[in-house]
Write a protein that holds these residues in place. Structure first.
Motif, PDB file in Angstrom:
ATOM      1  N   CYS A   1      -8.421   0.245   0.605  1.00  0.00           N
ATOM      2  CA  CYS A   1      -8.087  -0.638   1.726  1.00  0.00           C
ATOM      3  C   CYS A   1      -7.382  -1.890   1.207  1.00  0.00           C
ATOM      4  O   CYS A   1      -7.919  -2.596   0.350  1.00  0.00           O
ATOM      5  N   SER A   2      -6.180  -2.149   1.715  1.00  0.00           N
ATOM      6  CA  SER A   2      -5.496  -3.401   1.396  1.00  0.00           C
ATOM      7  C   SER A   2      -6.245  -4.543   2.077  1.00  0.00           C
ATOM      8  O   SER A   2      -6.444  -4.522   3.294  1.00  0.00           O
TER       9      SER A   2
ATOM     10  N   VAL B   1       2.460  -1.220  -1.212  1.00  0.00           N
ATOM     11  CA  VAL B   1       1.214  -0.470  -1.067  1.00  0.00           C
ATOM     12  C   VAL B   1       1.592   0.991  -0.893  1.00  0.00           C
ATOM     13  O   VAL B   1       2.360   1.358  -0.006  1.00  0.00           O
ATOM     14  N   LYS B   2       1.098   1.806  -1.803  1.00  0.00           N
ATOM     15  CA  LYS B   2       1.435   3.218  -1.827  1.00  0.00           C
ATOM     16  C   LYS B   2       0.729   3.966  -0.704  1.00  0.00           C
ATOM     17  O   LYS B   2      -0.278   3.490  -0.155  1.00  0.00           O
ATOM     18  N   PRO B   3       1.190   5.160  -0.354  1.00  0.00           N
ATOM     19  CA  PRO B   3       0.473   5.952   0.661  1.00  0.00           C
ATOM     20  C   PRO B   3      -0.973   6.195   0.238  1.00  0.00           C
ATOM     21  O   PRO B   3      -1.266   6.363  -0.949  1.00  0.00           O
TER      22      PRO B   3
ATOM     23  N   ILE C   1       4.400  -2.634   2.820  1.00  0.00           N
ATOM     24  CA  ILE C   1       4.417  -3.867   2.026  1.00  0.00           C
ATOM     25  C   ILE C   1       3.277  -4.739   2.533  1.00  0.00           C
ATOM     26  O   ILE C   1       3.229  -5.088   3.715  1.00  0.00           O
ATOM     27  N   THR C   2       2.347  -5.078   1.644  1.00  0.00           N
ATOM     28  CA  THR C   2       1.196  -5.877   2.046  1.00  0.00           C
ATOM     29  C   THR C   2       1.289  -7.271   1.453  1.00  0.00           C
ATOM     30  O   THR C   2       2.047  -7.508   0.505  1.00  0.00           O
ATOM     31  N   TYR C   3       0.529  -8.169   2.015  1.00  0.00           N
ATOM     32  CA  TYR C   3       0.516  -9.543   1.517  1.00  0.00           C
ATOM     33  C   TYR C   3      -0.850 -10.145   1.815  1.00  0.00           C
ATOM     34  O   TYR C   3      -1.648  -9.588   2.567  1.00  0.00           O
TER      35      TYR C   3
END
Length: 555
Positions: free
Chosen positions: A64-65, A124-126, A109-111
């Motif tokens: 989980c991001s 963020v990869k699948p 793309i996460t932040y």
């Protein structure tokens, strides 16, 4: 400035090319989220790419991001979330909110929504879900994700965001309002390639440390293996066997090269966007070293992490036979550890003298002989001790023993973010008895083993030690010797008293044959051994009890 005003006036918002989605709010992160190393590795799926799969695969935990510290390009992959049966438990919680689940497990793309200063974005990869603090963007209109990430990690976006959001919270609205200049015809043909290189360098750095689930081997050990293979392939030994010092020198050079390469690529990336926006009079492309988010070699840190890796091999978590995680909640298989046998019971005693055959220093010496060569052992012990800040007149072995007695656990707690996996069972301030127990090899008879195989045995050994010291004291003729022996006798008698109290506590809990459910997490499981395990300013029992209140209330 007028130039910045024109940037906003002439360019369309990045929201035309990027959808940012807020993820789930579980309603109780302490109940539904873990750090990945807390649970059994067999209960984490790293290869689920469709949400429908979670209904039938009987796996409880998924990556989980979830935001994290300032880090660009790749990383901060530590959190997992309970999404068994399509998030059934979370959805049933009265305070939860599941948003945008159709985007779960997709590449994006996460932040970090909350930052200590600068904004940072990462690929963020699948295979990931995401929560509200790890909001994730998904490109639209066939916009290359690398171009979007390139811009978001540039100095241009950093400075524009200072205008849009002067606080430390980066919400969806401000990011989507970033003025974005996209002209693929004018975009350098190597920009996407450069971004992929930045991602790769950041990923390699992330995976060099054991808190990554893709960690393979410690760099200083891998270099020794490479050296050995090179000598075999050349059908002759190299001029000098590889010592830890030489391995560190090679590692230092490698990490310096990677650091400088990433810094150069970031500055080239900044240069492109500064020129594209015409901001040469406003910004320069240089990046300070403290804004480069991969790590250079650090002697003290890297030697401590080598000792942590050695403990991992002793515990069976890692193996010198093959890379990656070996045992983390699965049934223990000693055949996976032929080159360097793992400890038979996952209990490693740490005492001020080598009272036991599986004493931590004894095992470390065997590890060093195996991972390097027996010939290099004296040099390696000396090098390790000096990196740990050796005291005057202290032998290397005494220095390393002192480190394990007084500092290792605190380093481990810090590295593992107050969710340790090697638990220090300790009798108290006098340190009469200490032993590391590997959480993922704990069994209901572990406490009984601690008591019978170690504590009761140590009591017998201390009785003999006290008798010898009393005899030596009676025969001593020099004042200095008498003083030293008297102090030793007092320490031994104090340790014996401490050990008797500890033995009684240990027997009480050993009789209960406590079973652990790894899914409950470290915070709760650790509190079940209150009075037997380490508690200090860096790991307070009341804080763990607070984090585990959801489970304590259920009980």
């Amino acid at each position: 400035s007028d130039t910045i005003k024109q940037v906003f006036a002439k360019n369309i918002p990045i929201g035309e090319f990027l959808k940012i989605k807020a993820g789930m709010s579980t309603g109780d992160n302490k109940q539904f989220q873990r750090i990945w190393w807390e649970v059994s590795i067999s209960q984490i799926s790293f290869n689920t790419f469709e949400i429908i799969e979670t209904k039938d695969n009987q796996i409880r935990w998924y990556p989980c991001s979830s935001g994290g510290s300032f880090r660009k390009w790749f990383g901060n992959n530590e959190s997992i979330v309970d999404w068994e049966n399509n998030g059934m438990r979370i959805k049933q919680h009265k305070s939860s909110a599941v948003r945008n689940s159709s985007f779960y497990f997709k590449e994006g793309i996460t932040y970090s929504k909350i930052s200590s200063g600068l904004f940072s974005a990462r690929i963020v990869k699948p295979g990931f879900l995401f929560d509200d603090t790890g909001r994730t963007g998904f490109t639209i209109k066939e916009t290359p994700k690398e171009i979007i990430l390139s811009f978001l990690c540039s100095k241009v976006s950093q400075n524009l965001l200072k205008i849009l959001t002067p606080t430390l919270s980066f919400t969806t609205k401000e990011i989507l309002n970033l003025p974005f200049l996209l002209n693929l015809k004018l975009t350098p043909p190597n920009l996407e390639k450069a971004v992929n290189s930045l991602i790769l360098l950041s990923r390699q750095d992330w995976d060099n440390f054991e808190t990554s689930w893709d960690f393979q081997k410690h760099p200083l050990v891998q270099l020794s293996i490479n050296n050995y293979q090179l000598s075999i392939n050349n059908s002759e030994l190299l001029d000098k066997p590889l010592t830890i010092e030489r391995a560190f020198q090679q590692w230092e050079q490698q990490s310096e090269t990677a650091f400088n390469q990433l810094k150069h690529l970031e500055e080239e990336n900044n240069k492109h966007w500064i020129e594209a926006y015409g901001l040469q009079d406003e910004l320069t492309p240089e990046v300070p070293d403290d804004q480069i988010t991969i790590r250079k070699a650090d002697l003290s840190r890297d030697i401590r992490s080598l000792l942590s890796y050695a403990v991992g091999c002793m515990m069976g978590r890692y193996s010198l036979d093959r890379p990656g995680l070996i045992h983390a909640g699965q049934p223990f298989d000693p055949s996976q550890h032929q080159t360097f046998p793992a400890d038979s019971d996952g209990i490693i005693p740490i005492t001020d003298r080598p009272y036991f055959p599986d004493d931590i220093i004894t095992q470390l010496i065997q590890f060093l002989k195996t991972a390097y060569t027996p010939d290099t052992l004296p040099q390696n012990l000396e090098y390790i001790a000096n990196a740990l800040t050796r005291k005057a007149n202290e032998t290397p072995r005494d220095c390393i023993r002192r480190y394990f007695l007084t500092q290792f656990t605190s380093d481990h707690i810090k590295t593992y973010k107050k969710r340790p996996i090697y638990w220090l069972f300790t009798s108290g301030k006098k340190r009469a008895f200490n032993a590391l127990v590997y959480l993922h090899r704990y069994q209901e008879d572990t406490l009984a083993r601690l008591r019978t195989d170690y504590v009761l045995e140590l009591q017998t050994k201390l009785d003999s030690e006290i008798q010898r010291t009393q005899t030596d004291l009676g025969n001593a003729t020099h004042t200095a010797s008498k003083k030293q022996l008297a102090k030793r006798l007092k320490d031994l008698q104090g340790q014996q008293l401490e050990l008797r109290d500890y033995q009684a506590k240990l027997q009480h809990l050993a009789d209960q044959r406590i079973q652990l459910d790894l899914d409950d997490g470290v915070a709760y499981n650790y509190t079940r051994f209150k009075g037997l395990v380490y508690e200090g300013s860096d790991l307070k029992m009341k804080d763990l009890e607070k984090a585990a209140k959801w489970k304590i209330d259920l009980d």
